[in-house]
Motif scaffolding. Structure first.
Motif, PDB file in Angstrom:
ATOM      1  N   THR A 198     -48.402  44.734 -28.450  1.00 20.97           N
ATOM      2  CA  THR A 198     -47.838  43.657 -29.272  1.00 20.97           C
ATOM      3  C   THR A 198     -46.934  44.161 -30.392  1.00 20.97           C
ATOM      4  O   THR A 198     -45.835  43.642 -30.590  1.00 20.97           O
ATOM      5  CB  THR A 198     -48.968  42.804 -29.874  1.00 20.97           C
ATOM      6  OG1 THR A 198     -49.776  42.317 -28.808  1.00 20.97           O
ATOM      7  CG2 THR A 198     -48.420  41.629 -30.648  1.00 20.97           C
TER       8      THR A 198
ATOM      9  N   THR B 162     -42.872  43.583 -30.320  1.00 17.13           N
ATOM     10  CA  THR B 162     -42.242  42.753 -31.354  1.00 17.13           C
ATOM     11  C   THR B 162     -41.076  43.491 -31.992  1.00 17.13           C
ATOM     12  O   THR B 162     -40.009  42.911 -32.226  1.00 17.13           O
ATOM     13  CB  THR B 162     -43.276  42.360 -32.433  1.00 17.13           C
ATOM     14  OG1 THR B 162     -44.316  41.602 -31.801  1.00 17.13           O
ATOM     15  CG2 THR B 162     -42.646  41.536 -33.535  1.00 17.13           C
TER      16      THR B 162
ATOM     17  N   ARG C 290     -38.139  43.492 -29.531  1.00 24.88           N
ATOM     18  CA  ARG C 290     -37.462  42.183 -29.520  1.00 24.88           C
ATOM     19  C   ARG C 290     -36.617  41.995 -30.774  1.00 24.88           C
ATOM     20  O   ARG C 290     -35.508  41.461 -30.711  1.00 24.88           O
ATOM     21  CB  ARG C 290     -38.487  41.062 -29.380  1.00 24.88           C
ATOM     22  CG  ARG C 290     -39.012  40.890 -27.971  1.00 24.88           C
ATOM     23  CD  ARG C 290     -39.785  39.586 -27.799  1.00 24.88           C
ATOM     24  NE  ARG C 290     -40.849  39.424 -28.786  1.00 24.88           N
ATOM     25  CZ  ARG C 290     -42.100  39.869 -28.654  1.00 24.88           C
ATOM     26  NH1 ARG C 290     -42.442  40.507 -27.574  1.00 24.88           N
ATOM     27  NH2 ARG C 290     -42.991  39.659 -29.592  1.00 24.88           N
ATOM     28  N   THR C 291     -37.143  42.429 -31.927  1.00 25.68           N
ATOM     29  CA  THR C 291     -36.400  42.306 -33.184  1.00 25.68           C
ATOM     30  C   THR C 291     -35.120  43.123 -33.132  1.00 25.68           C
ATOM     31  O   THR C 291     -34.057  42.641 -33.514  1.00 25.68           O
ATOM     32  CB  THR C 291     -37.266  42.765 -34.379  1.00 25.68           C
ATOM     33  OG1 THR C 291     -38.418  41.934 -34.450  1.00 25.68           O
ATOM     34  CG2 THR C 291     -36.492  42.696 -35.682  1.00 25.68           C
TER      35      THR C 291
END
Length: 80
Positions: A12, A16, A19-20
């Motif tokens: 996770t 994240t 993706r950022t």
């Protein structure tokens, strides 16, 4: 990038961050703008990856960054 595969492979927290970074790449008009996002750590690679750039996901150049206006995510790796 397939969301499920991203989560399974990296977990996770790193998923994240990936993706950022991808979102930041989509928003930037050039590499100079991308280098302003902390903690970008934008740097040109050498050796096998010469001519490519990397950005940091965690705390772990003379190129005209404002001239680069398109990027492609080729691979997500820890090359160290």
């Amino acid at each position: 990038m397939d969301e499920r595969k991203l989560l399974v492979r990296f977990g996770t927290v790193i998923a994240t961050k990936i993706r950022t970074r991808i979102w930041e790449m989509e928003q930037a008009e050039n590499l100079y703008q991308l280098s302003q996002y902390p903690p970008a750590g934008l740097h040109e690679l050498k050796g096998k990856y010469a001519g490519l750039f990397a950005v940091n996901l965690t705390g772990n150049s003379s190129t005209q960054l404002d001239a680069v206006r398109s990027v492609a995510v080729i691979e997500v790796i820890d090359y160290h």
